[in-house]
Write a protein that holds these residues in place. Structure first.
Motif, short mmCIF file in Angstrom:
data_model
loop_
_atom_site.label_atom_id
_atom_site.label_comp_id
_atom_site.label_asym_id
_atom_site.label_seq_id
_atom_site.Cartn_x
_atom_site.Cartn_y
_atom_site.Cartn_z
N GLU A 147 -61.58 -7.81 0.51
CA GLU A 147 -62.79 -7.07 0.14
C GLU A 147 -63.06 -7.19 -1.36
O GLU A 147 -64.22 -7.24 -1.79
CB GLU A 147 -62.66 -5.60 0.55
CG GLU A 147 -62.72 -5.36 2.05
CD GLU A 147 -64.13 -5.53 2.63
OE1 GLU A 147 -65.03 -6.01 1.92
OE2 GLU A 147 -64.32 -5.17 3.82
N ALA A 148 -62.00 -7.22 -2.16
CA ALA A 148 -62.18 -7.40 -3.60
C ALA A 148 -62.73 -8.79 -3.90
O ALA A 148 -63.50 -8.97 -4.85
CB ALA A 148 -60.85 -7.19 -4.33
N SER A 149 -62.36 -9.78 -3.08
CA SER A 149 -62.91 -11.12 -3.24
C SER A 149 -64.41 -11.12 -2.97
O SER A 149 -65.18 -11.81 -3.66
CB SER A 149 -62.21 -12.11 -2.30
OG SER A 149 -60.83 -12.20 -2.59
N GLN A 150 -64.83 -10.35 -1.95
CA GLN A 150 -66.27 -10.27 -1.70
C GLN A 150 -66.99 -9.56 -2.84
O GLN A 150 -68.12 -9.93 -3.19
CB GLN A 150 -66.59 -9.57 -0.39
CG GLN A 150 -68.12 -9.47 -0.23
CD GLN A 150 -68.60 -9.06 1.13
OE1 GLN A 150 -67.86 -9.15 2.12
NE2 GLN A 150 -69.84 -8.60 1.20
N LEU A 151 -66.36 -8.53 -3.42
CA LEU A 151 -67.00 -7.86 -4.55
C LEU A 151 -67.28 -8.85 -5.67
O LEU A 151 -68.38 -8.85 -6.25
CB LEU A 151 -66.11 -6.71 -5.05
CG LEU A 151 -66.59 -6.00 -6.32
CD1 LEU A 151 -68.00 -5.45 -6.15
CD2 LEU A 151 -65.62 -4.88 -6.71
N THR A 297 -63.16 6.21 -5.19
CA THR A 297 -62.78 4.89 -5.68
C THR A 297 -63.95 4.19 -6.35
O THR A 297 -63.82 3.60 -7.43
CB THR A 297 -62.25 4.02 -4.53
OG1 THR A 297 -61.07 4.64 -3.97
CG2 THR A 297 -61.90 2.62 -5.02
N SER A 298 -65.12 4.28 -5.74
CA SER A 298 -66.29 3.61 -6.32
C SER A 298 -66.67 4.22 -7.66
O SER A 298 -67.06 3.52 -8.59
CB SER A 298 -67.48 3.64 -5.35
OG SER A 298 -67.91 4.96 -5.11
N ILE A 299 -66.54 5.55 -7.79
CA ILE A 299 -66.89 6.20 -9.05
C ILE A 299 -65.94 5.79 -10.17
O ILE A 299 -66.36 5.53 -11.30
CB ILE A 299 -66.90 7.73 -8.87
CG1 ILE A 299 -68.06 8.15 -7.96
CG2 ILE A 299 -67.05 8.44 -10.22
CD1 ILE A 299 -68.00 9.61 -7.53
N VAL A 300 -64.64 5.70 -9.86
CA VAL A 300 -63.67 5.25 -10.88
C VAL A 300 -64.02 3.84 -11.34
O VAL A 300 -64.01 3.55 -12.55
CB VAL A 300 -62.24 5.29 -10.31
CG1 VAL A 300 -61.27 4.61 -11.29
CG2 VAL A 300 -61.80 6.73 -10.08
N LEU A 301 -64.33 2.95 -10.41
CA LEU A 301 -64.64 1.56 -10.79
C LEU A 301 -65.95 1.47 -11.57
O LEU A 301 -66.09 0.63 -12.47
CB LEU A 301 -64.69 0.69 -9.54
CG LEU A 301 -63.34 0.46 -8.84
CD1 LEU A 301 -63.52 -0.28 -7.53
CD2 LEU A 301 -62.36 -0.28 -9.75
N GLN A 302 -66.91 2.33 -11.25
CA GLN A 302 -68.15 2.35 -12.03
C GLN A 302 -67.89 2.80 -13.46
O GLN A 302 -68.43 2.23 -14.42
CB GLN A 302 -69.18 3.26 -11.34
CG GLN A 302 -69.76 2.64 -10.08
CD GLN A 302 -70.39 3.66 -9.15
OE1 GLN A 302 -70.42 4.86 -9.44
NE2 GLN A 302 -70.88 3.20 -8.01
N TRP A 303 -67.05 3.84 -13.63
CA TRP A 303 -66.68 4.27 -14.98
C TRP A 303 -65.94 3.14 -15.71
O TRP A 303 -66.17 2.89 -16.89
CB TRP A 303 -65.80 5.51 -14.92
CG TRP A 303 -66.52 6.81 -14.78
CD1 TRP A 303 -66.46 7.70 -13.76
CD2 TRP A 303 -67.43 7.39 -15.74
NE1 TRP A 303 -67.26 8.77 -14.00
CE2 TRP A 303 -67.86 8.62 -15.21
CE3 TRP A 303 -67.90 6.98 -16.99
CZ2 TRP A 303 -68.76 9.45 -15.90
CZ3 TRP A 303 -68.79 7.81 -17.66
CH2 TRP A 303 -69.21 9.02 -17.12
N VAL A 443 -55.00 3.86 -5.49
CA VAL A 443 -54.41 3.20 -6.66
C VAL A 443 -54.44 1.69 -6.50
O VAL A 443 -54.76 0.94 -7.43
CB VAL A 443 -52.98 3.71 -6.90
CG1 VAL A 443 -52.25 2.82 -7.91
CG2 VAL A 443 -53.00 5.15 -7.41
N ASN A 444 -54.11 1.21 -5.30
CA ASN A 444 -54.12 -0.24 -5.07
C ASN A 444 -55.52 -0.83 -5.20
O ASN A 444 -55.71 -1.93 -5.71
CB ASN A 444 -53.55 -0.55 -3.68
CG ASN A 444 -52.05 -0.35 -3.62
OD1 ASN A 444 -51.37 -0.29 -4.65
ND2 ASN A 444 -51.51 -0.23 -2.42
N SER A 445 -56.54 -0.09 -4.73
CA SER A 445 -57.92 -0.57 -4.87
C SER A 445 -58.31 -0.68 -6.33
O SER A 445 -58.96 -1.65 -6.75
CB SER A 445 -58.88 0.38 -4.15
OG SER A 445 -58.94 0.10 -2.78
#
Length: 532
Positions: A147-151, A297-303, A443-445
């Protein structure tokens, strides 16, 4: 009977009632200090309607490490890791409860993070710990990597839509783990409906979303025509029920067709009729995984992305570290994490600088407890002022400055001589028996996506029509339970053609992982997958 014999008791009763009402809002002398109270309301009139964490921190400056608010029974605010450790981590049995929240019971009584402590909560938590244990999360790593590869591939195609790409990643991952479904694009009915529910939840459960129903229960009986929150709550409850029962129906059909995929909800459907699980609880239990794991998880990655854009010198230093460890001929893997101390420091600083839950979910104390000479009575609501802990100038040099180097200099990023008793890196995931069982998956994400994004892309400020950089306002957030950054603009570009080649290859290879979660795709989603 002489009139005096009648009047005297009535006067006495009136005096008692007046004193009782006056004392309702007063602070007992053995409670921690706090702002002045007024009769009946106590401090209820001072409770902020937005950005509660900022007012908590102002009161911390005035009243110290622990203070009390006279709201309902009483509310205690903890402002240091030491007090969190002494009250919540060491007294786990006495602080495992949550305060009663009327709206939770009305909208989703199976909300495990906010559920009252008891047999049902224990059984649900046991189930979550099984599927989200550290060992179980190792089995989810290939899916996270895919999924990270698709991101990364999505960012190559449509970098301007990075906010929705991140949401697609986190939602698709949890849908796959919980329901055996994935979302190859953000325009998926389940994801769209989920985020509608989440935004509504965040609004009604956030400060000012409803009147103080749990402090003054009589407010629950105000007619709906004068209580707009009732209309909103009914709509949210309907959306909740429709979404989770529709998803359960997909799982049930898969089971009846003999096409089991091995997801969490298939196992939960097998438990229906035993262990206290009926169809209602089975349908709603999947909501806990989505609500706890997707948005956060999405909010952490946006920050994270906003920090890498606003602080280019930090990004470039992290990219240099990744280049030395990974190179450009492959993308990072989980095995690279331990070799990237500066990237680790960045993630810790993101959590400190903009914690996504600035006041952690409240606990309810069920035993009279003495701490620092103050009594924390049974029935008290206890909040952790996580924002205040992370922005305490006694613990951190220049706490309003984003500086990952602080975590290179010391384990917890604190200044020399700071009291680190009870301090720990995972406090953001809760305390005691209420710590988040999905911590390892989250955490892994964050690990794999942070490494990937730094490895593959540059993040720069967008420019206005005159070519002037548009700064990112790191204080421009929404009001709600979660500290969510409002959408911002940035320019995302791949670092080289070699990086692009690797990203395209990774996405092509991810198909082998994706296919097992794509049996129920719609025709339009199949066309989308075939196209890209």
């Amino acid at each position: 009977m002489p009139s005096g014999l009648i009047v005297a008791p009535l006067v006495g009763l009136l005096i008692w009632a007046v004193v009782r009402i006056y004392m309702m809002g007063s602070r007992d002398p053995n409670l921690p200090p706090g702002p002045p109270t007024i009769p009946v309301l106590g401090n209820a009139h001072l409770w902020p309607t937005k950005q509660v964490y900022l007012q908590f921190t102002e009161w911390m400056k005035a009243f110290g490490d622990i203070y009390s608010l006279k709201i309902g029974d009483q509310t205690m605010i903890l402002n240091t890791p030491r007090l969190v450790h002494l009250l919540l981590d060491q007294r786990t049995a006495a602080t495992a409860d949550r305060p009663p929240i009327f709206l939770v019971q009305y909208i989703n009584p199976y909300n495990v993070p906010l559920m009252r402590h008891g047999p049902m909560w224990k059984e649900y938590r046991r189930v979550f710990r099984e599927i989200l244990s550290r060992e179980a999360c190792v089995a989810h790593m290939p899916l996270q990597h895919a999924e990270a590869s698709q991101l990364m591939y999505d960012l190559l195609k449509e970098p301007e839509n990075f906010f929705t790409h991140i949401r697609r990643y986190s939602s698709s991952l949890i849908l796959s783990v919980a329901f055996g479904l994935r979302c190859p694009r953000y325009k998926n009915s389940y994801i769209s409906r989920f985020f509608v529910v989440q935004r509504e939840n965040d609004t009604i459960f956030g400060p000012g979303g409803t009147p103080p129903l749990d402090i003054f229960p009589i407010l629950k009986y105000v007619p709906e025509r004068w209580a707009k929150w009732k209309t909103v709550a009914k709509r949210i409850k309907h959306h909740h029920r429709a979404l989770w029962f529709d998803l359960l129906a997909v799982v049930e059909k898969r089971i009846s067709d003999g096409k089991r995929q091995g997801c969490f909800m298939e196992d939960m459907r097998d438990r229906q009729g035993r262990d206290g699980f009926d169809r209602n609880s089975v349908a709603f239990i999947g909501s806990n995984l989505m609500e706890a794991g997707s948005d956060t998880t999405s909010i952490v990655l946006q920050w994270f992305m906003s920090m890498m854009t606003a602080y280019p010198e930090v990004r470039k230093r992290a990219q240099k570290e990744i280049d030395e460890v990974v190179g450009s001929s492959r993308s990072p893997t989980f095995d690279d994490w331990d070799s990237l101390p500066y990237v680790q420091a960045i993630i810790k600083e993101v959590h400190r600088f903009r914690p996504i839950v600035p006041q952690l979910l409240p606990h309810r104390n069920t035993e009279d407890t003495v701490i620092d000479g103050y009594v924390i009575p049974s029935g008290s609501t206890v909040f952790i002022n996580f924002w205040g802990i992370n922005h305490d100038p006694e613990a951190f040099d220049h706490p309003e400055v984003f500086n990952p180097d602080r975590f290179i200099r010391s384990e917890f990023g604190t200044r020399e001589g700071a009291d680190n008793f009870g301090r720990r890196d995972d406090l953001l995931f809760g305390s005691g028996r209420r710590s988040c069982p999905g911590m390892d998956l989250a955490v892994n994400s964050i690990k794999i996506n942070a490494m990937n994004l730094l490895w593959g892309f540059d993040f720069d400020l967008a420019q206005d029509a005159s070519g002037k950089p548009i700064p990112i306002d790191l204080n421009d957030t929404t009001d709600g339970v979660l500290l969510t950054q409002k959408p911002f603009k940035c320019v995302i570009t791949p670092r080289s053609s070699k990086h692009v080649e690797v990203m395209r290859g990774n996405y092509a290879s991810a198909r082998d992982v994706f296919v097992q979660f794509e049996h129920e795709l719609t025709d339009s989603e199949r066309e989308y997958v075939a196209k890209w």
